[in-house]
Write an enzyme that holds these catalytic residues in place. Structure first.
Site, PDB file in Angstrom:
ATOM      1  N   LYS A  43     -10.706 119.568 -20.647  1.00 29.40           N
ATOM      2  CA  LYS A  43      -9.505 120.117 -20.014  1.00 29.40           C
ATOM      3  C   LYS A  43      -9.263 121.480 -20.665  1.00 29.40           C
ATOM      4  CE  LYS A  43      -4.739 119.005 -18.871  1.00 29.40           C
ATOM      5  NZ  LYS A  43      -4.151 120.256 -19.319  1.00 29.40           N
ATOM      6  N   ASP A  68      -7.810 124.994 -21.689  1.00 34.32           N
ATOM      7  CA  ASP A  68      -6.418 125.324 -21.982  1.00 34.32           C
ATOM      8  C   ASP A  68      -6.186 126.819 -21.789  1.00 34.32           C
ATOM      9  OD1 ASP A  68      -3.874 124.889 -22.714  1.00 34.32           O
ATOM     10  OD2 ASP A  68      -4.249 124.682 -24.855  1.00 34.32           O
ATOM     11  N   TYR A  93     -12.897 123.187   1.839  1.00 33.58           N
ATOM     12  CA  TYR A  93     -13.953 124.024   2.416  1.00 33.58           C
ATOM     13  C   TYR A  93     -14.023 123.799   3.913  1.00 33.58           C
ATOM     14  CZ  TYR A  93     -16.790 119.772   2.026  1.00 33.58           C
ATOM     15  OH  TYR A  93     -17.241 118.493   2.113  1.00 33.58           O
ATOM     16  N   CYS A 112       9.776 148.934 -51.650  1.00 37.57           N
ATOM     17  CA  CYS A 112       8.480 148.244 -51.683  1.00 37.57           C
ATOM     18  C   CYS A 112       8.501 147.194 -52.792  1.00 37.57           C
ATOM     19  CB  CYS A 112       7.354 149.250 -51.920  1.00 37.57           C
ATOM     20  SG  CYS A 112       5.767 148.449 -52.203  1.00 37.57           S
ATOM     21  N   CYS A 116       5.570 148.665 -55.529  1.00 42.44           N
ATOM     22  CA  CYS A 116       5.713 149.926 -56.280  1.00 42.44           C
ATOM     23  C   CYS A 116       7.153 150.453 -56.275  1.00 42.44           C
ATOM     24  CB  CYS A 116       4.744 150.981 -55.752  1.00 42.44           C
ATOM     25  SG  CYS A 116       5.234 151.620 -54.140  1.00 42.44           S
ATOM     26  N   CYS A 167       5.625 151.130 -46.739  1.00 44.11           N
ATOM     27  CA  CYS A 167       5.676 151.837 -48.008  1.00 44.11           C
ATOM     28  C   CYS A 167       4.713 153.008 -47.829  1.00 44.11           C
ATOM     29  CB  CYS A 167       5.194 150.904 -49.120  1.00 44.11           C
ATOM     30  SG  CYS A 167       4.768 151.776 -50.625  1.00 44.11           S
TER      31      CYS A 167
HETATM   32  S1  IVH Z   1      -8.698 119.204 -12.073  1.00 47.53           S
HETATM   33  C1  IVH Z   1      -6.285 118.149  -8.252  1.00 47.53           C
HETATM   34  N1  IVH Z   1     -10.110 119.773 -14.157  1.00 47.53           N
HETATM   35  O1  IVH Z   1      -5.044 121.186 -16.201  1.00 47.53           O
HETATM   36  C2  IVH Z   1      -6.721 118.259  -9.643  1.00 47.53           C
HETATM   37  N2  IVH Z   1      -7.863 120.548 -14.103  1.00 47.53           N
HETATM   38  O2  IVH Z   1      -2.246 119.481 -14.950  1.00 47.53           O
HETATM   39  C3  IVH Z   1      -7.166 119.598 -10.014  1.00 47.53           C
HETATM   40  N3  IVH Z   1      -7.242 121.905 -16.062  1.00 47.53           N
HETATM   41  O3  IVH Z   1      -3.312 122.390 -13.439  1.00 47.53           O
HETATM   42  C4  IVH Z   1      -7.218 119.830 -11.456  1.00 47.53           C
HETATM   43  N4  IVH Z   1      -9.185 121.795 -17.073  1.00 47.53           N
HETATM   44  O4  IVH Z   1      -4.941 123.963 -14.587  1.00 47.53           O
HETATM   45  C5  IVH Z   1      -8.911 119.884 -13.573  1.00 47.53           C
HETATM   46  N5  IVH Z   1     -11.519 120.229 -15.916  1.00 47.53           N
HETATM   47  C6  IVH Z   1     -10.339 120.351 -15.331  1.00 47.53           C
HETATM   48  C7  IVH Z   1      -9.287 121.090 -15.930  1.00 47.53           C
HETATM   49  C8  IVH Z   1      -8.038 121.145 -15.288  1.00 47.53           C
HETATM   50  C9  IVH Z   1      -7.960 122.293 -17.138  1.00 47.53           C
HETATM   51  C10 IVH Z   1      -5.827 122.268 -15.864  1.00 47.53           C
HETATM   52  C11 IVH Z   1      -5.439 122.661 -14.474  1.00 47.53           C
HETATM   53  C12 IVH Z   1      -4.347 121.721 -14.088  1.00 47.53           C
HETATM   54  C13 IVH Z   1      -3.897 121.161 -15.395  1.00 47.53           C
HETATM   55  C14 IVH Z   1      -3.500 119.709 -15.316  1.00 47.53           C
END
Ligand code: IVH
Length: 699
Positions: free
Chosen positions: A137, A139, A253, A438, A441, A456
């Protein structure tokens, strides 16, 4: 993305283009080939992190394309690598609607939460077993990308999930986002992809060091930095922050007439692979597939342990049902999909108590308030000291001595105080009083207009003298191993070291009498100091600690000169013509090189053998290594690979990208792998160590 044959073919084409000395390319076809070559090398560099050519070679080819497109604007294509050069944004961002709402994920914090998630998914589908794809996940800041007819049509921030800001121009500057991708090959006409924009830890650290260098407040953490950078309007500033992107989800898509859903898109795993094959950076290598929730849990825990070793920040793992049809069956609540869950790692925040504030003097005389807190254990380290940077931050965060404070520490990032918990005050808290003199000094302190930092201005202030030497010897400057802060202070206190040239005049017989200095450590120190004399010029410039001159500016300066003393001849106006140098930085450099004692110090350094030629300058090429070919492999004990390459090139050497009969020297460091084996097999390559390499270039 590129097969072995294609890699060989593009590398061959690269060598051919590098040999040419055309000012511009005439034919449309050749211009397109050059674009493909550049894209290939961007992929090697940004996605695979395994470049096949030197940066300078890439730059040469890029400039050829730039000149060609300038001469023939009608030959420019919208996905040309030159089209990443963003423009400053004026006015507000345009609000755009996402094709599919950008939902967030439900969170879980324990293995029980994950077991619950698995149980519910099985219950809802009536299945005995479900296959999950588990990935990091990321960040950072969430983005959505839309490609239409193979071209990047739009990039947007998450916003409120329904609507976001159109940030296409900023997104185009992110090299890990392809400007075009062959989706039509899979019958796809339009596609919306979700991903995360990040600043990797290393770039974040460097960027913050430059901010601190300029007396500015560093960015709190890579996450805030990445998401705020997405909406930045200054194109040059955006470039400086080096954003990267991971993509991890296809949200929508549409197919071209007569096409069918590509098989790859029937699973999440397939989608990640398809994106990877199209040249995106998806978590293709990081993801794992499991059928048992216990294994999912084990993988999450394993990743949490190695979290600090990753080049970018992650705050958990995401567990997704792999089968897309099953995802659709599970559907979503009003907030979250039911087919995915985030597993959040342990928080990197803790509360502590602000015990005191000390004031430290930096090498440019800046007075930095440093909070001393009750030691707290956060994410593997004990934090007891936190920089507060300047007086304004103390006011902004309303900090008082005795306050309960919330502290955060993310990975390698310097810890910081998020806020004080004012509601817990007892009335015994004390105001933080900023000193007027300072602390070292005792000279008056000054604050320049528009600056937040008190200084300083006594350049003889002992605190500044010591800090300057520490900076000079530090890793990103002259990188003198074994000569860190503790030793600089020790030798200074003994009276053996008074200024930077003194480093090259140390009396090792005296040092040998100190406790803890055996023969081996003295030999190592002597050797490290000696070797530092050969550091590339930009490291020396950075090491001088000129105010406002960070690593990037030092490199820009070094590139323009053959010898350090040429900087004495630059006017402030001339300095401002260099990349990223504005009036303040130019003024600071000008004054440094027009100060008699600075010049004397530099002359002394040169007499002591510190090299001041520019190793990158083409005019110094044609030297001792003319015609010799080099390749570096493994981790070198003291030199950065890019610096070692520059040193060889400066003396007329040539860097090869692989082991072949044309290679003269393979310089090997630790953990050298297949290249070393291949060179041994060939038998014609001279295999040498870094030490031997340094001897060779100095001979
Ligand atoms: S999937 C419909 N995969 O974490 C689900 N999210 O609240 C789509 N995030 O808003 C998200 N890494 O910004 C997904 N490998 C990952 C992620 C990820 C970071 C973030 C994303 C999301 C929040 C979760």
């Amino acid at each position: 993305m590129y097969s072995k044959e294609q890699t060989i073919q593009w590398q061959k084409a690269t060598q051919e283009f590098l040999k040419r000395d055309d000012t511009v390319l005439q034919s449309v076809q050749e211009t397109e080939t050059l674009r493909q070559i550049l894209r290939f090398h961007e992929y090697r560099y940004y996605i695979l992190d395994d470049p096949l050519i030197a940066d300078t070679q890439y730059d040469r080819l890029y400039k050829l394309l730039e000149r060609t497109e300038k001469a023939y604007p009608e030959h420019i294509t919208q996905d040309s690598p030159t089209q990443r050069v963003g423009k400053n944004i004026t006015g507000n961002f345009v609000t755009v609607q996402h094709l599919v709402p950008m939902l967030s994920l439900d969170n879980s914090y324990s293995s029980d939460d994950l077991k619950d998630f698995d149980r519910k998914a099985k219950q809802a589908t009536g299945l005995q077993q479900i296959t999950y794809c588990v990935e990091p996940k990321f960040d950072g800041g969430s983005i959505s990308l839309i490609y239409e007819n193979d071209f990047l049509a739009r990039g947007a921030t998450r916003g409120n999930g329904i609507e976001g800001d159109d940030i296409t121009s900023n997104i185009k500057q992110i090299r890990t986002v392809p400007l075009s991708a062959a989706f039509s090959k899979y019958g796809i006409q339009q596609i919306e992809i979700r991903g995360e924009v990040l600043i990797n830890k290393n770039n974040f650290k460097k960027y913050n060091e430059e901010l601190i260098e300029k007396g500015l407040v560093p960015l709190a953490n890579p996450r805030n930095a990445a998401s705020s950078t997405l909406r930045i309007k200054d194109a040059a500033e955006l470039r400086r922050r080096n954003l990267e992107a991971f993509v991890y989800h296809i949200s929508y898509y549409s197919l071209l007439p007569g096409s069918e859903t590509p098989v790859a898109l029937k699973t999440h795993e397939g989608a990640l692979k398809l994106l990877w094959d199209m040249g995106f950076r998806s978590p293709q290598k990081e993801k794992m597939i499991f059928n048992q929730i216990e294994n999912v849990i084990a993988y999450c825990n394993e990743f949490e342990e190695k979290r600090d070793n990753l080049p970018y920040e992650i705050d958990g793992m995401v567990i997704k049902v792999n089968d897309i049809a099953l995802q659709e069956e599970l559907g979503m609540t009003s907030h979250h999909p039911r087919w995915a869950i985030a597993f959040k790692f342990k928080a990197r925040q803790a509360t502590s108590k602000l015990l005191n504030v000390e004031f430290q003097v930096g090498r440019t005389g800046s007075i930095t308030p440093v909070a001393k807190i009750e030691p707290v254990y956060i994410g593997g380290v004990t934090v007891s000291s936190i920089s507060l940077f300047n007086e304004d931050i103390i006011k902004e965060k309303d900090l008082k001595i005795g306050d309960a404070v919330l502290v955060e520490r993310a990975g390698d990032v310097i810890p910081y105080i998020v806020k004080s918990l004012a509601e817990l005050r007892t009335g015994d808290e004390r105001e933080i009083v900023f000193p007027e003199k300072c602390p070292v000094c005792h000279n008056e302190l000054f604050k320049e207009d528009g600056e937040a930092v008190w200084r300083c201005v006594n350049i003889e202030c002992p605190a500044q003298v010591v800090e300057r030497m520490i900076h000079f010897a530090s890793k990103d400057a002259m990188d003198i191993r074994g000569f860190g802060e503790a030793n600089v202070r020790k030798f200074y206190e003994q009276g053996w070291l008074a200024d930077i040239p003194g480093i090259y005049k140390l009396d090792f017989n005296k040092i040998a009498l100190l406790e803890g200095f055996g023969k081996k450590s003295i030999d190592n120190l002597r050797q490290a100091i000696e070797q530092s004399k050969q550091q590339p010029l930009h490291r020396l410039i950075f090491g001088l600690g000129i105010r406002h001159v960070g690593e990037t500016t030092a490199k820009a300066l070094a590139q323009k000169i053959n010898h350090l003393f040429e900087l004495k001849g630059f006017t402030e106006e001339q300095l401002q013509t260099l990349d990223d140098i504005g009036p303040i930085v130019a003024g600071s450099i000008y004054h440094f090189f027009h100060n008699e004692s600075n010049i004397q110090m530099l002359e002394e350094l040169e007499e002591l053998g510190v090299q001041m030629q520019n190793p990158n300058s083409s005019t110094t090429a044609g030297g001792s290594l003319l015609g010799q070919t080099f390749l570096f492999t493994g981790t070198l004990p003291t030199l950065k690979r890019s610096d070692a390459e520059a040193m060889a090139e400066a003396r007329g050497g040539k860097i090869l990208s692989g082991v072949s009969a044309k290679l003269n020297y393979l310089v090997v460091g630790e953990e050298a792998g297949s290249k070393l084996e291949k060179a041994k097999k060939l038998g014609t390559v001279k295999i040498i160590s870094e030490e031997e390499f340094l001897k060779l270039i100095n001979s």
